[in-house]
Design a protein around this motif. Structure first.
Motif, PDB file in Angstrom:
ATOM      1  N   ILE A  62       0.845  -1.189   0.000  1.00 14.48           N
ATOM      2  CA  ILE A  62       0.000   0.000   0.000  1.00 14.48           C
ATOM      3  C   ILE A  62       0.888   1.249   0.000  1.00 14.48           C
ATOM      4  CG2 ILE A  62      -0.176   0.051   2.530  1.00 14.48           C
ATOM      5  CD1 ILE A  62      -3.089   0.952   2.222  1.00 14.48           C
ATOM      6  N   ASN A  63       0.509   2.255  -0.761  1.00 10.69           N
ATOM      7  CA  ASN A  63       1.194   3.546  -0.755  1.00 10.69           C
ATOM      8  C   ASN A  63       1.261   4.082   0.683  1.00 10.69           C
ATOM      9  OD1 ASN A  63       2.020   6.174  -1.284  1.00 10.69           O
ATOM     10  ND2 ASN A  63       0.048   6.823  -2.125  1.00 10.69           N
ATOM     11  N   ASP A  64       2.416   4.544   1.113  1.00  7.39           N
ATOM     12  CA  ASP A  64       2.575   5.038   2.494  1.00  7.39           C
ATOM     13  C   ASP A  64       1.571   6.144   2.827  1.00  7.39           C
ATOM     14  OD1 ASP A  64       4.590   3.366   3.272  1.00  7.39           O
ATOM     15  OD2 ASP A  64       6.213   4.754   2.771  1.00  7.39           O
ATOM     16  N   PHE A  65       1.410   7.104   1.923  1.00 12.47           N
ATOM     17  CA  PHE A  65       0.483   8.209   2.183  1.00 12.47           C
ATOM     18  C   PHE A  65      -0.944   7.667   2.396  1.00 12.47           C
ATOM     19  CE2 PHE A  65       3.932  10.285  -0.172  1.00 12.47           C
ATOM     20  CZ  PHE A  65       4.213  11.365   0.654  1.00 12.47           C
ATOM     21  N   ASP A  66      -1.279   6.616   1.626  1.00 14.18           N
ATOM     22  CA  ASP A  66      -2.614   6.016   1.762  1.00 14.18           C
ATOM     23  C   ASP A  66      -2.736   5.257   3.085  1.00 14.18           C
ATOM     24  OD1 ASP A  66      -2.871   7.004  -0.769  1.00 14.18           O
ATOM     25  OD2 ASP A  66      -2.777   5.057  -1.786  1.00 14.18           O
ATOM     26  N   ALA A  67      -1.637   4.637   3.516  1.00 11.82           N
ATOM     27  CA  ALA A  67      -1.661   3.927   4.806  1.00 11.82           C
ATOM     28  C   ALA A  67      -1.905   4.926   5.940  1.00 11.82           C
ATOM     29  CB  ALA A  67      -0.354   3.172   5.034  1.00 11.82           C
ATOM     30  N   TRP A  68      -1.306   6.124   5.819  1.00 13.60           N
ATOM     31  CA  TRP A  68      -1.563   7.146   6.850  1.00 13.60           C
ATOM     32  C   TRP A  68      -3.010   7.623   6.778  1.00 13.60           C
ATOM     33  CZ3 TRP A  68       3.513   9.356   4.580  1.00 13.60           C
ATOM     34  CH2 TRP A  68       4.596   8.666   5.119  1.00 13.60           C
ATOM     35  N   ALA A  69      -3.593   7.652   5.574  1.00 12.90           N
ATOM     36  CA  ALA A  69      -5.007   8.016   5.433  1.00 12.90           C
ATOM     37  C   ALA A  69      -5.892   6.956   6.096  1.00 12.90           C
ATOM     38  CB  ALA A  69      -5.362   8.173   3.958  1.00 12.90           C
ATOM     39  N   VAL A  70      -5.523   5.670   5.915  1.00 14.38           N
ATOM     40  CA  VAL A  70      -6.276   4.591   6.571  1.00 14.38           C
ATOM     41  C   VAL A  70      -6.174   4.754   8.086  1.00 14.38           C
ATOM     42  CG1 VAL A  70      -6.388   2.094   6.972  1.00 14.38           C
ATOM     43  CG2 VAL A  70      -5.990   2.963   4.646  1.00 14.38           C
ATOM     44  N   GLU A  71      -4.965   5.016   8.568  1.00 15.48           N
ATOM     45  CA  GLU A  71      -4.757   5.185  10.011  1.00 15.48           C
ATOM     46  C   GLU A  71      -5.617   6.336  10.550  1.00 15.48           C
ATOM     47  OE1 GLU A  71      -3.093   3.361  12.231  1.00 15.48           O
ATOM     48  OE2 GLU A  71      -3.625   4.744  13.855  1.00 15.48           O
ATOM     49  N   ALA A  72      -5.660   7.454   9.800  1.00 19.10           N
ATOM     50  CA  ALA A  72      -6.470   8.604  10.235  1.00 19.10           C
ATOM     51  C   ALA A  72      -7.931   8.194  10.343  1.00 19.10           C
ATOM     52  CB  ALA A  72      -6.305   9.759   9.254  1.00 19.10           C
ATOM     53  N   ALA A  73      -8.398   7.426   9.356  1.00 24.23           N
ATOM     54  CA  ALA A  73      -9.791   6.975   9.376  1.00 24.23           C
ATOM     55  C   ALA A  73     -10.044   6.062  10.576  1.00 24.23           C
ATOM     56  CB  ALA A  73     -10.103   6.238   8.079  1.00 24.23           C
ATOM     57  N   LEU A  74      -9.089   5.169  10.859  1.00 24.42           N
ATOM     58  CA  LEU A  74      -9.271   4.227  11.972  1.00 24.42           C
ATOM     59  C   LEU A  74      -9.251   4.956  13.311  1.00 24.42           C
ATOM     60  CD1 LEU A  74      -7.073   1.246  10.714  1.00 24.42           C
ATOM     61  CD2 LEU A  74      -9.569   1.445  10.672  1.00 24.42           C
ATOM     62  N   GLN A  75      -8.424   6.001  13.413  1.00 21.26           N
ATOM     63  CA  GLN A  75      -8.405   6.774  14.666  1.00 21.26           C
ATOM     64  C   GLN A  75      -9.741   7.492  14.873  1.00 21.26           C
ATOM     65  OE1 GLN A  75      -4.885   9.249  14.956  1.00 21.26           O
ATOM     66  NE2 GLN A  75      -3.502   7.499  14.822  1.00 21.26           N
ATOM     67  N   LEU A  76     -10.328   8.015  13.785  1.00 19.72           N
ATOM     68  CA  LEU A  76     -11.649   8.645  13.900  1.00 19.72           C
ATOM     69  C   LEU A  76     -12.705   7.613  14.281  1.00 19.72           C
ATOM     70  CD1 LEU A  76     -11.587  11.053  10.815  1.00 19.72           C
ATOM     71  CD2 LEU A  76     -11.663  11.723  13.235  1.00 19.72           C
ATOM     72  N   LYS A  77     -12.554   6.407  13.713  1.00 17.69           N
ATOM     73  CA  LYS A  77     -13.506   5.334  14.038  1.00 17.69           C
ATOM     74  C   LYS A  77     -13.411   4.971  15.528  1.00 17.69           C
ATOM     75  CE  LYS A  77     -14.410   0.509  13.215  1.00 17.69           C
ATOM     76  NZ  LYS A  77     -13.977  -0.749  12.637  1.00 17.69           N
ATOM     77  N   ASP A  78     -12.161   4.911  16.035  1.00 14.41           N
ATOM     78  CA  ASP A  78     -11.978   4.590  17.457  1.00 14.41           C
ATOM     79  C   ASP A  78     -12.654   5.624  18.356  1.00 14.41           C
ATOM     80  OD1 ASP A  78     -10.501   2.412  16.703  1.00 14.41           O
ATOM     81  OD2 ASP A  78      -8.532   3.344  17.034  1.00 14.41           O
TER      82      ASP A  78
END
Lengths: 250, 390
Positions: free
Chosen positions: A35-51
């Motif tokens: 996965i593109n690193d920038f996209d992985a950080w986008a996934v992480e941001a989404a997961l933190q909002l989900k948490d």
């Protein structure tokens, strides 16, 4: 919150690339993809909002051939809820064609937030996120390095040359993610097993005729070997002379 | 990256994903600190919560007990990547998973499994495995530790155990003891003993020149009383602890190749950068021979692990096949580590580089979990049908 994250499968950039026989693409032999690193950080941001926001759902979308399912599953193994493959034989170079195909899917999802990496290192255009925002008629903030969402409004920080910009935006919105927003979590072993059971839909891509095509790809010219003019302080006058007379940079 | 035979192409997506997670963990969390831990002689306990969170403990045991439910190839890849960091870190995970969680899973009551396994997977309870005794290493059947059943059904255990990984860190110890007076090994049973029980003491074994980033302890049990529920009900005879060792040895065969890979890659990078007589030393035939030999043994050992893992997943592997892999791979890894250290010249003796640390660690791995020599005898017996043990 309903959050969509668009991700791209990219080669590991830490290798010596070779140009393919067609002279317009990279030889894929021996390349490793992730996965593109920038996209992985986008996934992480989404997961933190989900948490932080119970009942949220994170959808991961990727355009491309079936191998992108592995990239989608990587995001699912990090904790995203479901995936959508926008199936295409290959990923076009034309960012507008990608943005149109993605926005056709994104507009049906009713998302509060749509996240992209700010760019992918393989094509380095950085246009898909803003173009998708335009096509969806949504506000767009690019290259964010911090993010807060509260009361239907978002605040993000952007790193500028020598300054920081704090911007506010309404939801829904499209954001593209820069380095420094977070550190992406590693998929846990249980997450990897769970990802296999999460829904992954496959839909055909509505790809417009590309308006931009790659005509030729070539490697940069080989650098000439360096020259050691001497060692220590004694070599400085000669070095200065060569920089003035030969390299003509002083 | 060393994948000269494109082993990636025969791993499943899930197996590669597991490997990549552990590889990233080792790169980010283990490698930056392990050299200092080794010099200080301390196990990096601070890594345990994250190892647990990622699901490394008992990862091949079922999900219903809080484990990841991976196949055995994925489990092997975890051991491989952990030992690429350090044999001590891999040993911690081996003991927790294969020598503590496995016996609870294989020999425990349903109640014991439900109580212990989720807490062990989450790192809340750390365990150790007490089989070896000061005078009974290669011959565990001769153990003198005794458990005596009391009238109320409880047990009183007396004895001493040595070379116990995690011994001073653990909250519980799986203690193997004879329950009868006879010399035979048939009465050997396993017990889950809390390490804070009165009469139980653990003492760190000082002066190690190997596995310095690992807790190795001596256990003494003096009239340690445990309830009837401490007995692992399905244990019976020396076969039970040996089954645990087969699990652990399987992981060691993979792990040793991880250590070997770290050494090979370090040597290869060094050979490309270190200039002597006007060119990188990798351009000299002597170093190329070293690298070619290291690479060859590495590829052979990894292929062996992979096939053994597939056999284990198919349920057809034998303890003797595990002996062959443990014996070959650890021996090959000790040679690779030593040659890597030599290729690195004087720099090779520094903790800044990993080869000498691995070289010293692997001497313990060569000696534990069935010494190299004992595995030779196991193989000799397997092929001739004649025992050379006594």
């Amino acid at each position: 919150m309903k959050i969509a994250v668009c991700v791209k499968r990219v080669p590991d950039m830490d290798v010596r690339f070779r140009i393919g026989a067609d002279n317009i693409s990279v030889d894929q032999g021996g390349l490793k993809f992730d996965i593109n690193d920038f996209d992985a950080w986008a996934v992480e941001a989404a997961l933190q909002l989900k948490d932080k926001n119970a009942g949220s759902e994170v959808t991961v979308i990727s355009l491309g051939p079936d191998v992108v399912q592995e990239t989608i599953r990587k995001a699912l193994s990090m904790g995203a809820d479901r995936g959508i493959q926008i199936k295409a034989d290959k990923v076009p170079f034309d960012g507008l064609a990608i943005a149109k195909a993605l926005s056709a899917e994104l507009k049906t999802g009713g998302y509060d937030l749509i996240l992209f990496g700010k760019m992918s290192p393989d094509s380095s255009n950085g246009v898909v996120g803003p173009m998708a925002a335009e096509l969806l008629g949504l506000p767009c903030v690019t290259a964010i390095s911090s993010l807060e969402i509260a009361n239907g409004k978002g605040t993000a920080k952007r790193e500028l040359e020598g300054a920081q910009e704090i911007v506010e935006f309404p939801l829904p919105a499209v954001l593209t993610v820069d380095e420094g927003l977070n550190a992406a979590r590693l998929p846990s072993l249980k997450g990897i097993m769970a990802a296999k059971k999460k829904p992954l839909q496959i839909k055909p891509a509505l790809l417009a005729e590309p308006q931009i095509t790659v005509r030729k790809l070539e490697l940069p010219a080989e650098r000439k070997a360096g020259r050691i003019v001497g060692e220590g302080a004694a070599a400085v006058p000669e070095l200065v002379r060569l920089l003035q007379t030969e390299a003509k940079v002083l | 990256m060393t994948d000269f035979y494109n082993l990636d192409s025969v791993l499943s997506e899930e197996e590669r994903a597991v490997r990549d997670t552990i590889r990233a963990f080792v790169d980010e969390k283990v490698l930056p600190i392990i050299g200092d831990c080794y010099i200080e002689g301390r196990f990096p306990k601070e890594l345990v919560p994250e190892m647990a969170k990622l699901g490394m403990f008992g990862a091949n045991l079922p999900e219903e007990y809080g484990c990841a439910g991976l196949n055995n190839v994925a489990y092997g890849l975890i051991m491989h990547e952990l030992e690429r960091g350090d044999s001590g870190v891999r040993s911690f995970a081996s003991v927790q998973g294969a020598l503590v969680m496995y016996p609870v899973y294989a020999f425990g009551s349903e109640e014991q499994k439900r109580h212990y396994l989720p807490k062990m997977a989450s790192g809340e309870i750390i365990g150790c495995f007490g089989l070896t005794e000061p005078d009974y290493g290669s011959n565990p059947s001769g153990m003198i530790t005794r458990a005596r059943e009391q009238k109320d059904g409880s047990w009183v255990i007396n004895g001493a155990k040595m070379w116990i990984t995690n011994g001073s860190t653990a909250q519980v110890a799986i203690i193997w003891a004879k329950t009868g007076d006879d010399k035979s090994d048939k009465s050997i049973r396993g017990f889950i003993v809390p390490t804070d029980a009165p009469g139980f003491t653990a003492k760190d074994q000082k002066g190690k020149l190997s596995l310095r980033a690992s807790d190795t302890s001596e256990l003494v049990l003096q009239d340690v009383k445990v309830p009837a529920t401490a007995l692992l009900p399905k244990t019976g005879g020396i076969k039970s602890p040996l089954m645990c060792l087969t699990q652990a040895r399987y992981g060691i065969a993979w792990g040793a190749m991880g250590a070997a890979q770290a050494c090979y890659e370090e040597a290869l990078a060094y050979a490309g950068n270190r200039v002597m007589f006007g060119k990188p030393i990798g351009g000299f035939q002597l170093q190329q021979q070293r690298l070619a030999e290291m690479l060859t043994e590495l590829v052979k050992g990894e292929l062996l692990c992979l096939h053994l893992g597939r056999l284990k997943d198919a349920g057809t592997f034998t303890p003797q096949q595990v002996s062959l892999a443990k014996r070959n791979n650890v021996s090959a890894a000790t040679d690779i580590a030593r040659e890597a250290r030599r290729l690195l010249g004087a720099n090779g003796i520094l903790a800044e580089y990993s080869s000498m640390r691995h070289m010293a660690n692997l001497e313990s791995v060569y000696t534990y979990e069935g010494t190299h020599d004992i595995h030779t005898l196991i193989l000799g017996q397997a092929v001739t049908g004649l025992s050379a043990f006594e």
